[in-house]
Write a protein that holds these residues in place. Sequence first.
Motif, PDB file in Angstrom:
ATOM      1  N   GLN A 160       0.833  -1.197   0.000  1.00  0.00           N
ATOM      2  CA  GLN A 160       0.000   0.000   0.000  1.00  0.00           C
ATOM      3  C   GLN A 160       0.874   1.256   0.000  1.00  0.00           C
ATOM      4  O   GLN A 160       0.527   2.259  -0.625  1.00  0.00           O
ATOM      5  N   ARG A 161       2.020   1.202   0.678  1.00  0.00           N
ATOM      6  CA  ARG A 161       2.954   2.335   0.664  1.00  0.00           C
ATOM      7  C   ARG A 161       3.525   2.545  -0.740  1.00  0.00           C
ATOM      8  O   ARG A 161       3.762   3.683  -1.156  1.00  0.00           O
ATOM      9  N   VAL A 162       3.745   1.448  -1.466  1.00  0.00           N
ATOM     10  CA  VAL A 162       4.202   1.569  -2.846  1.00  0.00           C
ATOM     11  C   VAL A 162       3.165   2.297  -3.695  1.00  0.00           C
ATOM     12  O   VAL A 162       3.504   3.176  -4.502  1.00  0.00           O
ATOM     13  N   LEU A 163       1.886   1.961  -3.510  1.00  0.00           N
ATOM     14  CA  LEU A 163       0.821   2.659  -4.245  1.00  0.00           C
ATOM     15  C   LEU A 163       0.787   4.138  -3.905  1.00  0.00           C
ATOM     16  O   LEU A 163       0.525   4.981  -4.770  1.00  0.00           O
ATOM     17  N   ILE A 164       1.065   4.473  -2.646  1.00  0.00           N
ATOM     18  CA  ILE A 164       1.109   5.884  -2.254  1.00  0.00           C
ATOM     19  C   ILE A 164       2.299   6.570  -2.925  1.00  0.00           C
ATOM     20  O   ILE A 164       2.194   7.712  -3.396  1.00  0.00           O
ATOM     21  N   ALA A 165       3.434   5.873  -2.990  1.00  0.00           N
ATOM     22  CA  ALA A 165       4.601   6.437  -3.665  1.00  0.00           C
ATOM     23  C   ALA A 165       4.288   6.742  -5.125  1.00  0.00           C
ATOM     24  O   ALA A 165       4.694   7.792  -5.664  1.00  0.00           O
ATOM     25  N   ILE A 166       3.565   5.822  -5.784  1.00  0.00           N
ATOM     26  CA  ILE A 166       3.165   6.050  -7.183  1.00  0.00           C
ATOM     27  C   ILE A 166       2.244   7.273  -7.272  1.00  0.00           C
ATOM     28  O   ILE A 166       2.378   8.110  -8.169  1.00  0.00           O
ATOM     29  N   ALA A 167       1.309   7.369  -6.312  1.00  0.00           N
ATOM     30  CA  ALA A 167       0.329   8.469  -6.346  1.00  0.00           C
ATOM     31  C   ALA A 167       0.972   9.832  -6.152  1.00  0.00           C
ATOM     32  O   ALA A 167       0.512  10.829  -6.717  1.00  0.00           O
ATOM     33  N   ILE A 168       2.057   9.901  -5.361  1.00  0.00           N
ATOM     34  CA  ILE A 168       2.674  11.210  -5.067  1.00  0.00           C
ATOM     35  C   ILE A 168       3.902  11.481  -5.922  1.00  0.00           C
ATOM     36  O   ILE A 168       4.526  12.540  -5.785  1.00  0.00           O
ATOM     37  N   ALA A 169       4.245  10.563  -6.818  1.00  0.00           N
ATOM     38  CA  ALA A 169       5.495  10.668  -7.575  1.00  0.00           C
ATOM     39  C   ALA A 169       5.608  11.992  -8.320  1.00  0.00           C
ATOM     40  O   ALA A 169       6.686  12.599  -8.389  1.00  0.00           O
ATOM     41  N   LEU A 170       4.499  12.453  -8.884  1.00  0.00           N
ATOM     42  CA  LEU A 170       4.512  13.678  -9.686  1.00  0.00           C
ATOM     43  C   LEU A 170       4.014  14.891  -8.905  1.00  0.00           C
ATOM     44  O   LEU A 170       3.723  15.935  -9.484  1.00  0.00           O
ATOM     45  N   GLU A 171       3.908  14.730  -7.575  1.00  0.00           N
ATOM     46  CA  GLU A 171       3.491  15.810  -6.663  1.00  0.00           C
ATOM     47  C   GLU A 171       2.162  16.447  -7.088  1.00  0.00           C
ATOM     48  O   GLU A 171       2.084  17.661  -7.328  1.00  0.00           O
ATOM     49  N   PRO A 172       1.108  15.654  -7.191  1.00  0.00           N
ATOM     50  CA  PRO A 172      -0.201  16.200  -7.589  1.00  0.00           C
ATOM     51  C   PRO A 172      -0.783  17.080  -6.496  1.00  0.00           C
ATOM     52  O   PRO A 172      -0.411  16.973  -5.318  1.00  0.00           O
ATOM     53  N   ARG A 173      -1.712  17.913  -6.869  1.00  0.00           N
ATOM     54  CA  ARG A 173      -2.366  18.796  -5.904  1.00  0.00           C
ATOM     55  C   ARG A 173      -3.544  18.120  -5.216  1.00  0.00           C
ATOM     56  O   ARG A 173      -4.016  18.580  -4.187  1.00  0.00           O
ATOM     57  N   LEU A 174      -4.037  17.023  -5.803  1.00  0.00           N
ATOM     58  CA  LEU A 174      -5.169  16.288  -5.234  1.00  0.00           C
ATOM     59  C   LEU A 174      -4.864  14.796  -5.294  1.00  0.00           C
ATOM     60  O   LEU A 174      -4.399  14.289  -6.316  1.00  0.00           O
ATOM     61  N   ILE A 175      -5.119  14.101  -4.184  1.00  0.00           N
ATOM     62  CA  ILE A 175      -5.016  12.650  -4.159  1.00  0.00           C
ATOM     63  C   ILE A 175      -6.410  12.077  -3.905  1.00  0.00           C
ATOM     64  O   ILE A 175      -7.092  12.491  -2.962  1.00  0.00           O
ATOM     65  N   ILE A 176      -6.827  11.142  -4.745  1.00  0.00           N
ATOM     66  CA  ILE A 176      -8.064  10.407  -4.511  1.00  0.00           C
ATOM     67  C   ILE A 176      -7.676   9.059  -3.909  1.00  0.00           C
ATOM     68  O   ILE A 176      -6.997   8.259  -4.555  1.00  0.00           O
ATOM     69  N   ALA A 177      -8.066   8.826  -2.680  1.00  0.00           N
ATOM     70  CA  ALA A 177      -7.746   7.585  -1.963  1.00  0.00           C
ATOM     71  C   ALA A 177      -9.019   6.756  -1.875  1.00  0.00           C
ATOM     72  O   ALA A 177      -9.927   7.081  -1.112  1.00  0.00           O
ATOM     73  N   ASP A 178      -9.082   5.680  -2.678  1.00  0.00           N
ATOM     74  CA  ASP A 178     -10.296   4.865  -2.778  1.00  0.00           C
ATOM     75  C   ASP A 178     -10.165   3.648  -1.869  1.00  0.00           C
ATOM     76  O   ASP A 178      -9.519   2.664  -2.222  1.00  0.00           O
ATOM     77  N   GLU A 179     -10.775   3.713  -0.692  1.00  0.00           N
ATOM     78  CA  GLU A 179     -10.683   2.642   0.315  1.00  0.00           C
ATOM     79  C   GLU A 179      -9.224   2.216   0.516  1.00  0.00           C
ATOM     80  O   GLU A 179      -8.878   1.042   0.405  1.00  0.00           O
ATOM     81  N   PRO A 180      -8.318   3.159   0.847  1.00  0.00           N
ATOM     82  CA  PRO A 180      -6.888   2.840   0.834  1.00  0.00           C
ATOM     83  C   PRO A 180      -6.432   1.913   1.940  1.00  0.00           C
ATOM     84  O   PRO A 180      -5.322   1.394   1.892  1.00  0.00           O
ATOM     85  N   THR A 181      -7.277   1.694   2.958  1.00  0.00           N
ATOM     86  CA  THR A 181      -6.839   0.870   4.094  1.00  0.00           C
ATOM     87  C   THR A 181      -7.836  -0.219   4.454  1.00  0.00           C
ATOM     88  O   THR A 181      -7.717  -0.839   5.511  1.00  0.00           O
ATOM     89  N   SER A 182      -8.810  -0.487   3.587  1.00  0.00           N
ATOM     90  CA  SER A 182      -9.899  -1.390   3.974  1.00  0.00           C
ATOM     91  C   SER A 182      -9.430  -2.814   4.221  1.00  0.00           C
ATOM     92  O   SER A 182     -10.061  -3.556   4.967  1.00  0.00           O
ATOM     93  N   ALA A 183      -8.318  -3.226   3.600  1.00  0.00           N
ATOM     94  CA  ALA A 183      -7.856  -4.608   3.763  1.00  0.00           C
ATOM     95  C   ALA A 183      -6.736  -4.737   4.796  1.00  0.00           C
ATOM     96  O   ALA A 183      -6.146  -5.803   4.922  1.00  0.00           O
ATOM     97  N   LEU A 184      -6.461  -3.663   5.542  1.00  0.00           N
ATOM     98  CA  LEU A 184      -5.301  -3.650   6.427  1.00  0.00           C
ATOM     99  C   LEU A 184      -5.702  -3.754   7.893  1.00  0.00           C
ATOM    100  O   LEU A 184      -6.784  -3.335   8.292  1.00  0.00           O
TER     101      LEU A 184
END
Length: 534
Positions: A160-184
């Motif tokens: 899940q941290r890898v997915l977050i790294a992908i999401a922030i790689a280009l430093e976007p102004r908005l992150i959409i987190a779709d059930e990011p922790t439901s399986a944890l």
Amino acid sequence: MSLLDVRDLAVSYRTGPRALQAVEGISFTVEPGEVVAVVGESGSGKSTTAHAILGLLPPNGSVDSGRILLDGTDIAGWPSRRLESVRGAQIGLIPQDPSNSLNPVKTVGAQIGEALRIHRRGDRRAISRRVVELLARVGLSDPETRARQFPHELSGGMRQRVLIAIAIALEPRLIIADEPTSALDATVQRRILDLIDGLRAESGTAVLLVTHDLGVAADRSDRLIVMKDGRIEEQGATGAVTAAPEAGYTRRLLSDAPALSVREFRAPPPETSPREAAVVVRDLVKEFRVRRRPFRAVDGVSFEVPRGTTHALVGESGSGKTTTARMVVRFADPTSGSVTVGGIETAGLRGDALRGLRRRVQLVYQNPTGSLDPRQPVAEIVEEPLRNFRIGDRASRGIRVRDLLDRVALPSSVLTRRPRELSGGQRQRVAIARALAVDPEVVVLDEAVSALDVSVQAQILDLLGALQRDLGLTYLFISHDLSVVRQISHTVSVMNKGRIVESGNTRQVFTGPRHDYTRELLAAIPGATAEAAG
């Protein structure tokens, strides 16, 4: 000007000649640096809304009307190729399931670097350096090694941290987190949410958090949007909505949410007079061979479950709780130690004696979709244990099946349906009915409500309580969700790395934990922050 401004959005899915309206005319905004949580049950339209914003609807989905303004520019009608300039660079996505979202045949580093290469953010060497920086930023140890690993070599929290790294790689102004922790697990969930909060504080990134977990939403969001049947039922400041909800649906969701419910400790403590133990576990050990070396998954576990009560085994993934449960039902044999059910030690049972144990102890799995035969109608699924144990004739079994469905509050109309035609809650009720068919003394429930929406979860917990009172059932309840355990169990054992670190009356363990690990688990319960603020 709002960073994101969704106006009168309508989305539908086409199935054959018919169009199913999934989202109907919803409007909301997300301001820079703000966390907006979208909550609701399965089918409410919350994930459809998130995917529509990014242009990631499936082929049969379409935006029918409305506007999606990003910094004032309407991107609703943009083709997919044009939206590629938005995805990642301006809006990052953290999807729900890392197992399905990461390519199993590519290294973690290659997958993070892909977005950087697509958007031409440096040469090969610069991208490699940036990948390592991102892995370190999301809190992964030894990031150089992690970059060379494949997804299957990482834990769920790491993926899940890898997915977050992908999401922030280009430093976007908005992150959409779709059930990011439901399986944890709760503690891993808290670390991931803390990470997202920290990244938001560092860079001012806004977050649109899609979740069915009201505890998480109450803890982590500035504003709350409650969806039902494709519409917005209520929205406003999170504190105001949770403290004084205006919509009846919101009030029901809040009352059903285990982390926010006032119904905690509903199961009364066991009577002070001693009861006969239905299950006795003594010094249980289970070892596996991993790369030719012994690994002790369960290490000297002992507990008792008084007849007619619920004992919970709680802990994170890998704590040994499910392995312990499998030994109780004799799906696995212990390396050493003993399990006694109804005064009979189970280790040496064979033939008819083992069949007798199978009748006395039944198991309800986490995922009813995987445990119910998709080819069979409900009537055959529930009747199957009766046939296997040669109980009754065809007519009496049919009567028994109808009685069981009535007991778990399912209409007789489901008798001819197959599992795929039922909701998640209905499927779990079928699984419970099947487990009750042979009149067991003990039911082992392995994460039996963790995959359900909060309102369905509350209904199943109420059902389990009523069945226990009516039938005198004994439950062994396996869960990583302490909010649920707090509601249903009389006694609890906390497991960590194969050992029980704390055990006792549920109220006592929750209100006065003695072990640091127990305190860490309790602190990670979603909704704790909201509770403290209230």
